[in-house]
Design a protein around this motif. Structure first.
Motif, mmCIF file in Angstrom:
data_model
loop_
_atom_site.group_PDB
_atom_site.id
_atom_site.type_symbol
_atom_site.label_atom_id
_atom_site.label_comp_id
_atom_site.label_asym_id
_atom_site.label_seq_id
_atom_site.Cartn_x
_atom_site.Cartn_y
_atom_site.Cartn_z
ATOM 1 N N SER A 1 12.148 -17.308 10.788
ATOM 2 C CA SER A 1 11.022 -17.652 9.502
ATOM 3 C C SER A 1 11.736 -17.566 8.272
ATOM 4 O O SER A 1 12.324 -16.649 7.832
ATOM 5 N N ASN B 1 2.747 -12.152 -0.095
ATOM 6 C CA ASN B 1 3.364 -11.553 1.067
ATOM 7 C C ASN B 1 3.762 -10.197 0.904
ATOM 8 O O ASN B 1 3.300 -9.026 1.580
ATOM 9 N N PHE C 1 0.655 -7.649 0.223
ATOM 10 C CA PHE C 1 0.144 -7.434 1.312
ATOM 11 C C PHE C 1 0.939 -6.568 2.295
ATOM 12 O O PHE C 1 0.380 -5.281 2.948
ATOM 13 N N ARG D 1 8.686 -11.965 5.629
ATOM 14 C CA ARG D 1 8.719 -13.663 6.018
ATOM 15 C C ARG D 1 7.549 -14.093 7.228
ATOM 16 O O ARG D 1 7.736 -15.038 7.837
ATOM 17 N N GLY D 2 6.783 -13.135 7.439
ATOM 18 C CA GLY D 2 5.750 -13.459 8.472
ATOM 19 C C GLY D 2 6.338 -13.339 9.946
ATOM 20 O O GLY D 2 5.465 -13.923 10.944
ATOM 21 N N LYS D 3 7.325 -12.499 10.331
ATOM 22 C CA LYS D 3 7.672 -12.256 11.615
ATOM 23 C C LYS D 3 6.771 -11.723 12.455
ATOM 24 O O LYS D 3 6.080 -12.042 13.490
ATOM 25 N N ILE E 1 3.808 -13.757 13.224
ATOM 26 C CA ILE E 1 4.164 -14.866 14.131
ATOM 27 C C ILE E 1 4.197 -14.036 15.564
ATOM 28 O O ILE E 1 3.763 -14.625 16.602
ATOM 29 N N LEU F 1 14.331 -12.288 6.917
ATOM 30 C CA LEU F 1 14.218 -11.327 5.830
ATOM 31 C C LEU F 1 12.918 -10.709 6.101
ATOM 32 O O LEU F 1 12.037 -11.026 6.491
ATOM 33 N N PRO F 2 12.834 -9.590 5.178
ATOM 34 C CA PRO F 2 11.518 -8.905 5.429
ATOM 35 C C PRO F 2 10.438 -9.625 4.570
ATOM 36 O O PRO F 2 10.583 -10.485 3.590
#
Ligand SMILES: Nc1ncnc2c1ncn2[C@@H]1O[C@H](COP(=O)(O)OP(=O)(O)OP(=O)(O)O)[C@@H](O)[C@H]1O
Ligand SMILES: O=P(O)(O)OC[C@H]1O[C@](O)(CO)[C@@H](O)[C@@H]1O
Length: 599
Positions: free
Chosen positions: A205, A216, A219, A52-54, A57, A49-50
């Motif tokens: 993630s 998140n 940010f 989530r740190g993709k 990563i 999902l948006p």
């Protein structure tokens, strides 16, 4: 009757029977490496999902894999989506004679799976990204520059063989089974990819920690061009709406015939399916190590030694060996370093205390909540009166060289030192301790290879820079996983390779990075996953009065170098790096007796 062939101590010693080739085992192992086996081309597909740190990563993966010699590129579908949207907006504007600037930003409704026009545009964006990704994966590879012109077996044997494979990262939400089926088909199906065998691994993630998501999202809206024209409140509301739209259609990965890794809440849990080879050896440990903490990492060159007097002729330069201990200048540096690290530790503790105080202080309508529960070692019931002292702790890593261990041994900071042979200097084999001029005389052919390619030319019986990467990989992972301040005391060659990682300098140029003496090189994390560098000269040994060991901090100079984006292009201009430095500068610094010829 008892079968005498059955070993009685099986549970202690196991069986001594030789393992038979078994069809069942072969089948199972083949399945495990089915989609990760190809070493030439690999696609890592992010899922989530948006917020989530993709992309975090993706950038960390790209940075690490490029550093270790792979060719790696991220294909962010969001960029293509903005382009597709911008073109659509421009076409509409032309019709309406609207001259306002277009940025291609989309609001939450664009991500509604029941919005057919937007769905089409999203698929088109993914297709464009996929097309570029496959073209990049398939382009003809030029012959490795450094292998050109090598003819004899001896010449080839003197070089490290660098086998680099190409790894593409497909960064989008890829949030439905249908989308992932399409990605797999496009990237790996034998019909579409005949003769271009490609592996594919999904990296999902998953994060349901509300406190973390709140940070998140804050940010995200500050950094994504999608929210450029909104106020902070509007942007957060829009992003939350976007997430709800995605949640309506989201399907987590549950097809166990595929290769995948699931990361839960900042790697607090990992689930790994059909993962093999470098995925298991390199990528999984990386994913487990990364964290979003603010802890700095300090790289330090071991202090100076004095070497031992020449046995026969005391007028000759002192003989420098790997086992040398710190000399007076080295000890002076150690003391200055201890003082510097104490100040740094106190500063970091203070920041942690302030953050805790802020988080625990009562806020509007929220008397008790904290976004950092679990961080403090103790319960804080009353923020006003609580003792918020956070004692600092430093994780110290050093090579096993006596001068490095001594440099890291601080009287007032009695932390354990992790002594790691992997941080030892480049092994110069037969030429250990020799001046470069001497090597040139003894072996001009090898010397000329070194001049042409200081990165991959191996010292006879020793190592080359390319070899260092293998043994420093685990050190980087160890540094990345630390949640405390981390100090690494090592030597020129190893520090050059480590600095290339933090700076994202193309690895073959690492031999030109200057590593100053008496200086702490500090790397502080930036939110997107990169690092910012500052150099701190902690003492000036020229001013050393050997009878008086009082230490003065002479200079603290801060030079920030952005790590992402344009940094790669301008890496050559970053402080301390001189890309065109000759081999003499590089290896010369290592071999000459100026400071420490065994560095
Ligand atoms: N494993 C993780 N789980 C949750 N959050 C993470 C993780 N790793 C990094 N983050 C944090 O996630 C935040 C958002 O990062 P990022 O932009 O990479 O998200 P994203 O999933 O790519 O979002 P989007 O799909 O909207 O582009 C960052 O602040 C980062 O610190
Ligand atoms: O089409 P998908 O899989 O939703 O992914 C595309 C989206 O992914 C994002 O990059 C978020 O990661 C969006 O900006 C982009 O539009």
């Amino acid at each position: 009757m008892a079968d005498t062939k059955v070993p009685k101590d099986y549970y202690e010693k196991g069986s001594t029977q030789v393992t038979e080739v078994s069809a069942v085992t072969l089948k199972k192992l083949a399945q495990r490496r089915n989609l990760t086996g190809s070493s030439e081309r690999l696609v890592l597909v992010l899922v989530g999902l948006p917020g989530r740190g993709k992309s975090f990563i993706a950038r960390k993966l790209q940075s690490f894999l490029t550093w270790r010699g792979n060719e790696c590129k991220v294909f962010n579908v969001g960029k293509y989506r903005r382009q597709v949207q911008k073109e659509a907006e421009l076409a509409e504007a032309e019709e309406a004679n609207d001259l306002r600037q277009k940025v291609g930003a989309c609001d939450a409704d664009f991500f509604d799976s029941k919005n057919p026009k937007a769905q089409q545009m999203r698929q088109r964006s993914a297709e464009l990204a996929m097309k570029d990704m496959l073209a990049w994966l398939d382009y003809e590879k030029p012959i490795e520059e450094t292998m050109k012109g090598l003819t004899t077996v001896e010449q080839i044997a003197a070089k490290a063989s660098i086998v680099s494979s190409r790894i593409a990262i497909f960064d989008a939400t890829n949030s439905t089974v249908e989308r992932r089926k399409w990605v797999l088909e496009e990237a790996t199906s034998p019909e579409k990819r005949a003769g271009k065998k490609t592996g594919c691994v999904f990296v999902e993630s998953i994060c349901d920690d509300e406190e973390l998501l709140e940070e998140n999202f804050a940010f995200k809206v500050k950094n994504s061009p999608d929210f450029a024209n909104m106020t902070q409140e509007e942007a957060i509301a829009d992003l939350r709406k976007r997430v709800r739209k995605y949640e309506e259609a989201y399907e987590t990965i549950d097809d166990d015939t595929q290769s995948y890794i699931k990361i839960f809440n900042l790697s607090s849990k990992l689930l790994v399916n059909h993962i093999y080879g470098r995925m298991a050896k390199v990528i999984v440990p990386c994913l487990m190590s990364w964290n979003i903490g603010a802890r700095p990492i300090y790289l330090i060159r071991a202090g100076e030694t004095i070497g031992s007097a020449h046995e026969e002729d005391p007028t000759k330069p002192r003989k420098i060996t790997r086992g040398d201990k710190l000399g007076p200048r080295g000890k002076h540096f150690r003391e200055a370093l201890e003082k510097f690290m104490t100040e740094e530790g106190e500063g970091f503790s203070k920041k942690s205390e302030d953050a805790l105080r802020m988080a625990f202080a009562p806020r509007h309508g929220r008397e008790t909540g904290t976004s950092i529960s679990g961080l403090a070692d103790y319960e804080i019931s009353d923020a006003e009166n609580a003792d918020l002292k956070v004692p600092f702790n430093i994780h110290i890593m050093s090579s096993t060289m006596p001068r490095a261990v001594e440099t890291a041994s601080w009287q007032s900071l009695p932390f354990n030192i992790d002594e790691l042979p992997n941080l030892n200097p480049l092994d110069k084999g037969d030429y250990s301790g020799m001046e470069l001029e001497e090597v040139k005389d003894v072996d001009p052919e090898w010397y000329s290879m070194l001049e042409k390619d200081p990165f991959a030319t191996r010292f006879p019986g020793g190592e080359c820079y390319a070899d260092l990467i293998h043994r420093l990989e685990t050190c980087i992972i160890d540094m990345e996983q630390q949640v405390n301040m981390t100090c690494v005391v090592s030597h020129v060659s190893t520090l050059q390779v480590l600095m290339a990682y933090f700076r994202r300098t193309p690895i073959k140029e690492c031999t030109s990075i200057e590593v100053p003496m008496h200086t702490v090189i500090k790397y502080t994390p930036v939110t997107g996953g990169g690092w910012t560098e500052s150099m701190h000269k902690v003492c000036n040994p020229e001013e050393l009065d050997t009878t008086n060991h009082n230490v003065v901090l002479v200079q603290t100079q801060q030079v920030n170098t952005p790590i992402w984006g344009d940094h790669l292009k301008s890496a050559n201009n970053s402080p301390g790096s001189s890309p065109h430095g000759s081999v003499r500068n590089v290896i010369g610094a290592c071999l000459s007796g100026t400071f420490d010829s065994t560095n």
